[in-house]
Design an enzyme around this catalytic site. Structure first.
Site, mmCIF file in Angstrom:
data_model
loop_
_atom_site.group_PDB
_atom_site.id
_atom_site.type_symbol
_atom_site.label_atom_id
_atom_site.label_comp_id
_atom_site.label_asym_id
_atom_site.label_seq_id
_atom_site.Cartn_x
_atom_site.Cartn_y
_atom_site.Cartn_z
ATOM 1 N N THR A 6 0.862 -1.185 0.000
ATOM 2 C CA THR A 6 0.000 0.000 0.000
ATOM 3 C C THR A 6 0.897 1.233 0.000
ATOM 4 O OG1 THR A 6 -0.095 0.273 2.407
ATOM 5 C CG2 THR A 6 -1.705 -1.225 1.408
ATOM 6 N N ILE A 45 6.632 -2.480 7.576
ATOM 7 C CA ILE A 45 6.572 -1.026 7.715
ATOM 8 C C ILE A 45 7.387 -0.418 6.580
ATOM 9 C CG2 ILE A 45 6.969 0.951 9.199
ATOM 10 C CD1 ILE A 45 4.879 -1.117 10.234
ATOM 11 N N LYS A 46 6.725 0.405 5.762
ATOM 12 C CA LYS A 46 7.390 1.013 4.606
ATOM 13 C C LYS A 46 8.049 2.330 5.005
ATOM 14 C CE LYS A 46 5.676 0.908 0.396
ATOM 15 N NZ LYS A 46 4.726 1.082 -0.746
ATOM 16 N N ILE A 47 9.316 2.442 4.655
ATOM 17 C CA ILE A 47 10.086 3.652 4.935
ATOM 18 C C ILE A 47 10.737 4.121 3.641
ATOM 19 C CG2 ILE A 47 12.044 4.619 6.211
ATOM 20 C CD1 ILE A 47 11.521 2.572 8.404
ATOM 21 N N ILE A 97 2.528 -1.195 5.143
ATOM 22 C CA ILE A 97 1.911 0.094 5.460
ATOM 23 C C ILE A 97 3.016 1.133 5.630
ATOM 24 C CG2 ILE A 97 1.821 -0.411 7.947
ATOM 25 C CD1 ILE A 97 -0.813 1.257 8.004
#
Length: 372
Positions: A45, A140-142, A109
């Site tokens: 996402t 966890i998207k960074i 996310i």
């Protein structure tokens, strides 16, 4: 479904993820159907996806009315909605995650994109998202900004699995791999089981062609025209070469001996922007072992319908790919200028989508409050 193009793609070593998520996908069972029929084993996402999901659906109306009655404002409402959808998505993929020992079955996310230039803010947001979703198979998207590199290392060091996003350049990808290795080294020192920490590095593809093709068109020569639609694949293939080199190093072997798994390249932005190109160009042209391809549904459907999978289309093309980028430089098309521009545009787009989402949700909350 063992003889479909998506099944063949999976057999060749490519994990197929869907680049989309919405409450409707979850409640109608369409996401589960994609797992069963089209070999989808994960979801990504981003702020643009959530903006589209929430603003174009009535599926969140009751929840927004509930938030309005409680006096909750848009930022907290968006946090609650998106983390709930991602947690439910993680449940849909739980069996995939179990069968692949956490390699696939992942739902990503992203941290608030406005924090992309704020290292400490990104770290805090990553921890908050991870705690709220509370699923082992969440990513966890960074974003891979300069400021994000330290955040990537720190988040991994806490034992949190990370999807590094918005990578356009080979140099930045090298820095991302270093941040990953540093994170695992710190996680090991902190006593974490490295086998439980996973990561992918999202390398963007089609946007490279969009920008370079525009510059080639401006040149207008036959040589320039002959190079159109080739830079995106070349760039990604050279990234895979870096992946192979980095994860055969002595530094990596020490981590692998402690149970670590490599950070897989993930091909992002794989929907074709130019209708003149084959609609599966960035899928069938980027096949190799240990990669992920996250596709918009249109690209997934095209691949399932008529994708031609011929095995590895990456590792024999390194010299040709390097020659192509050199030829572009010789025409005055600066690689560094292109990738810097694309990172800036990508981040600005996500920030704009996030602000639009917050504004839309606040309008909906205000409207719901008036109806009470």
């Amino acid at each position: 479904m063992t003889n479909t193009p998506t099944a063949q793609l999976s057999s060749a070593g490519v994990s197929i993820w869907l680049d989309d998520l919405s409450r409707t996908r979850l409640t109608t069972g369409s996401l589960a159907k994609l797992i069963e029929e089209k070999n989808v084993v994960g979801v990504t996402t981003n702020p643009s996806i959530f903006e589209a999901a929430i603003t174009k659906s009535d599926a969140y109306k009751t929840e927004l009315a509930h938030f309005a009655a409680q006096g909750i404002r848009s930022e907290e409402a968006v946090f609650e909605i998106t983390t709930a959808d991602v947690a439910d998505g993680c449940d849909v993929f739980a069996s995939v995650a179990e069968s692949t020992h956490g390699v696939d079955g992942r739902v990503s996310i992203e941290v608030d994109p406005r924090k992309a230039w704020d290292t400490e803010g990104t770290i805090a947001e990553a921890k908050r998202l991870y705690s709220k979703v509370n699923k082992k198979n969440v990513y966890i998207k960074i974003p891979a900004t300069v400021e994000g590199l330290e955040a990537i290392t720190a988040t991994l060091a806490e034992g949190i699995s990370v999807n590094v996003t918005l990578i356009f350049s080979l140099d930045r990808y090298r820095a991302v791999v270093n941040a990953f290795l540093s994170g695992l080294e710190k996680a090991k020192a902190n006593g974490h089981d490295l086998a439980d920490i996973h990561s992918v590095a999202s390398f963007f593809v089609s946007r490279v062609d969009t920008e370079i093709d525009k510059r080639l068109d401006a040149l207008g020569t036959e040589q320039a025209k002959s190079l159109k639609g080739k830079a995106g694949l070349a760039n990604a293939r050279l990234a895979y070469q870096i992946f192979q080199e980095a994860f055969s190093s002595e530094r990596w072997e020490l981590l692998a001996d402690a149970g670590a798994l490599p950070q897989r390249p993930l091909w992002a932005s794989t929907g074709v922007k130019d209708p003149a190109y084959p609609d599966t160009l960035y899928v069938t042209g980027l096949v190799a072992k240990n990669v992920v391809n996250t596709m918009p549904e249109k690209t997934l459907d095209a691949t399932f319908d008529h994708g031609v999978v011929t095995g590895d289309t990456i590792t024999t093309s390194y010299a040709q790919s390097n020659d192509l980028l050199n030829e572009l430089e010789s025409l005055g098309i600066s690689y560094n200028d292109v990738v810097t521009l694309l990172e800036t545009e990508g981040l600005n787009k996500f920030v704009a989508s996030w602000k639009e989402l917050l504004n839309h949700v606040q309008d909906a909350l205000d409207e719901a409050a008036r109806e009470v």
